[in-house]
Design an enzyme around this catalytic site. Sequence first.
Site, short mmCIF file in Angstrom:
data_model
loop_
_atom_site.label_atom_id
_atom_site.label_comp_id
_atom_site.label_asym_id
_atom_site.label_seq_id
_atom_site.Cartn_x
_atom_site.Cartn_y
_atom_site.Cartn_z
N HIS A 68 4.72 37.32 6.29
CA HIS A 68 6.06 37.50 6.83
C HIS A 68 6.76 36.14 6.97
O HIS A 68 7.88 35.94 6.47
CB HIS A 68 5.92 38.20 8.19
CG HIS A 68 7.19 38.35 8.98
ND1 HIS A 68 7.70 39.58 9.33
CD2 HIS A 68 8.03 37.44 9.51
CE1 HIS A 68 8.80 39.41 10.03
NE2 HIS A 68 9.03 38.11 10.16
N GLU A 69 6.06 35.18 7.60
CA GLU A 69 6.66 33.86 7.82
C GLU A 69 6.82 33.09 6.51
O GLU A 69 7.79 32.36 6.33
CB GLU A 69 5.82 33.04 8.80
CG GLU A 69 5.69 33.63 10.18
CD GLU A 69 7.03 33.91 10.85
OE1 GLU A 69 8.01 33.20 10.55
OE2 GLU A 69 7.10 34.86 11.64
N HIS A 72 10.05 34.17 4.87
CA HIS A 72 11.19 33.44 5.45
C HIS A 72 11.28 32.04 4.82
O HIS A 72 12.34 31.58 4.41
CB HIS A 72 10.99 33.23 6.96
CG HIS A 72 11.24 34.44 7.81
ND1 HIS A 72 12.38 35.20 7.73
CD2 HIS A 72 10.50 35.00 8.81
CE1 HIS A 72 12.31 36.18 8.64
NE2 HIS A 72 11.18 36.09 9.29
N ASP A 167 14.41 38.41 14.08
CA ASP A 167 15.07 38.38 12.77
C ASP A 167 16.35 39.22 12.78
O ASP A 167 17.34 38.86 12.16
CB ASP A 167 14.11 38.90 11.70
CG ASP A 167 12.90 37.99 11.56
OD1 ASP A 167 13.05 36.77 11.79
OD2 ASP A 167 11.82 38.49 11.23
ZN LIG Z 1 10.50 36.98 11.04
#
Ligand SMILES: [Zn+2]
Length: 366
Positions: A68-69, A72, A167
């Site tokens: 997930h990170e 980003h 987010d």
């Molecule tokens: Zn996030």
Amino acid sequence: MFGTTLPLGRIAGIRIRAHWSVVIVLAMLAWVLGSSVLPASVPGYSSLAYGLASLLFAVCFLGGLLAHELTHSFIARRFGLEVDGITLWALGGVAQLKGEPPSPKADLLVAAGGPAMSALIGGACLGASYLFDDGSTPLLLIAGLAWLGVTNLFLAGFNLLPGTPLDGGRVLRSAVWRATGNRAKAVAVAARCGQVLGVLLIAAGIAELVFWRQTTGLWLAVIGLFLISSARSELNAERARGRLVTILVRTVMDSRPTLAPGWWPIDAFLQQLGPNPRRRVFCVMSEQNQLIGLTSLAELNGLAGTGGGGLRIADVCRDAPRQVGPDEPLLQALSGISLRPGLDLLAVLDDDRLIGVVDADDLVRS
Ligand SMILES: [Zn+2]
């Protein structure tokens, strides 16, 4: 924000670290999985099997968090932002980006990428748990995959709640930014929503604790508190940014900086500085009075302490610092870099002549 962290390595050049509190999450997840989720959905295995499977799936969950990170981070890089690293900690992961997305579109894509990845992982795990449920795959594996699927989908959904620092807050920010053209206003709206969200989470957590006697309520309340404090600091940072736009370098610079003569040995310079020097970061100058590098009290003391006191400063200093003009707005002068206290500074030059410096201490004083 984080104290001691454990380096886990690099992925595509991005430093991955773990804060000690991540161990608590790992232990909690493994405990919940091993003591209730797995035994309830697939009974009949040994405690050892539940224990090992729980640990495995808890680690996989952290892997999903990391993905997930990373999403980003990779999208942020595409928009020219530098990624300082990723830290996993008690409340999830944080991708530390330097600077801000340049446009509402970039803001939206960087923010939405993480939840999209979590949703993708969640969908894939759930899909796999159905696909493998054919009688030949161990039921423990299928139950774990299903749990990973549900938790990753939950992660995607929770992160899309519309408030800073989630987010969803950034998605909201990008929308307000796009609609109004005013980034500062968008930050304020998203931060206010984050604070409201924080209060709601705390209320929900307390209700869970009091009425349903569920200790997970405590967790919700902690996350609520975190949202409120993060939203507040983001609001404050934006206000400070607003002030920086109008402040010129000239007004905060120190026009009597301590200069380090590059041809001097370290020991001689440290002796001249004395025990309580006025400054901790120094421009290194050549004999022709040209700016050639940057060094700090900490670095010089470190070298002197390990027997390097006789070395010339010019031979051990870092590259010359960023050079700015006295009439540049401070915000522009600072864009894309961070002035670490006691380590970095901006050199202020007028017609190639060094007329001052700005370091973190000067910014605090202003
Ligand atoms: Zn996030």
